[in-house]
Design a protein around this motif. Structure first.
Motif, short mmCIF file in Angstrom:
data_model
loop_
_atom_site.label_atom_id
_atom_site.label_comp_id
_atom_site.label_asym_id
_atom_site.label_seq_id
_atom_site.Cartn_x
_atom_site.Cartn_y
_atom_site.Cartn_z
N ARG A 1 -46.98 -21.14 -100.36
CA ARG A 1 -46.40 -19.76 -101.21
C ARG A 1 -45.65 -18.93 -100.55
O ARG A 1 -44.62 -18.48 -101.11
N GLN A 2 -46.08 -18.75 -99.09
CA GLN A 2 -45.15 -18.05 -98.17
C GLN A 2 -44.07 -18.54 -98.10
O GLN A 2 -42.68 -17.88 -97.91
N HIS B 1 -41.66 -18.12 -100.82
CA HIS B 1 -41.14 -16.80 -101.17
C HIS B 1 -40.13 -16.58 -99.97
O HIS B 1 -39.16 -15.88 -100.18
N GLU C 1 -36.78 -18.08 -101.54
CA GLU C 1 -36.42 -17.31 -102.59
C GLU C 1 -35.64 -16.09 -101.82
O GLU C 1 -34.45 -15.82 -102.45
N THR C 2 -36.10 -15.41 -100.72
CA THR C 2 -35.55 -14.38 -100.17
C THR C 2 -34.12 -14.90 -99.47
O THR C 2 -32.94 -14.32 -99.72
N TRP D 1 -29.20 -16.40 -105.91
CA TRP D 1 -30.09 -16.24 -106.85
C TRP D 1 -29.57 -15.84 -108.13
O TRP D 1 -29.00 -14.62 -108.25
N GLN E 1 -34.27 -22.69 -107.75
CA GLN E 1 -34.72 -21.30 -108.33
C GLN E 1 -35.51 -21.70 -109.73
O GLN E 1 -36.46 -21.21 -110.07
N ILE F 1 -39.26 -23.90 -107.31
CA ILE F 1 -40.00 -22.94 -107.07
C ILE F 1 -41.09 -22.32 -108.17
O ILE F 1 -42.18 -22.33 -107.89
N HIS G 1 -45.33 -22.64 -107.82
CA HIS G 1 -46.09 -21.58 -108.10
C HIS G 1 -47.16 -21.76 -109.21
O HIS G 1 -48.00 -21.28 -109.06
#
Length: 109
Positions: A8-9, A12, A15-16, A24, A52, A56, A60
Motif C-alpha cells: 500500500r505504501q 501511494h 501515485e505521488t 495523474w 492510475q 493502483i 487497493h
C-alpha cells in the motif's frame, strides 16, 4: 511492517510520483478502454494511465478486501520497454515499480 502495508505504501509512492510529474489524470477514461484484451491495455491506455486506472485501484481493492495478493508480479519490465527513455518521469517511476515488484518476489530485503 507487513507486506500488505508495504505494498500500500508503495502504491501511494507511485501515485505521488505520477502527480508530481503531471501524469495523474482528473477525469477517468471512457469505460470502453477497459475492454481491452491486451496486457496492460496497451492498445487503449497509455502506460501511466494503466497504472492510475487499473493497477493502483485493483491492488487497493485487494488490500481493502483482505484478499490474497498475487504470488508473482512484475510490471517494471513492461515499463522499461513501454516508456521512452527521454520521458521525464521514466526513471523515477521505473525505480518505484521495481521496488513494488520486489515485494512480490521476496527480493525486497
Amino acid at each position: 511492517m507487513t507486506t500488505e502495508m508495504r505494498v500500500r505504501q508503495q502504491l501511494h509512492l507511485i501515485e505521488t510520483l505520477l502527480r508530481e510529474h503531471g501524469q495523474w489524470q482528473s477525469v477517468a477514461p471512457d469505460a470502453s478502454v477497459f475492454d481491452s484484451t491486451q496486457p496492460f491495455c496497451m492498445d487503449t491506455l497509455e502506460p501511466f494511465e494503466w497504472l492510475q486506472w487499473v493497477l493502483i485501484p485493483r491492488m487497493h481493492a485487494l488490500l481493502d478486501g483482505h484478499h490474497p495478493l498475487p504470488g508473482s508480479f512484475a510490471v517494471a519490465p513492461y515499463y522499461e520497454i513501454a516508456l521512452d527513455s527521454s520521458h521525464p518521469a521514466r526513471d523515477a517511476v521505473l525505480a518505484q515499480l521495481e521496488v513494488l515488484d520486489a515485494l512480490f518476489t521476496g527480493d525486497d530485503e
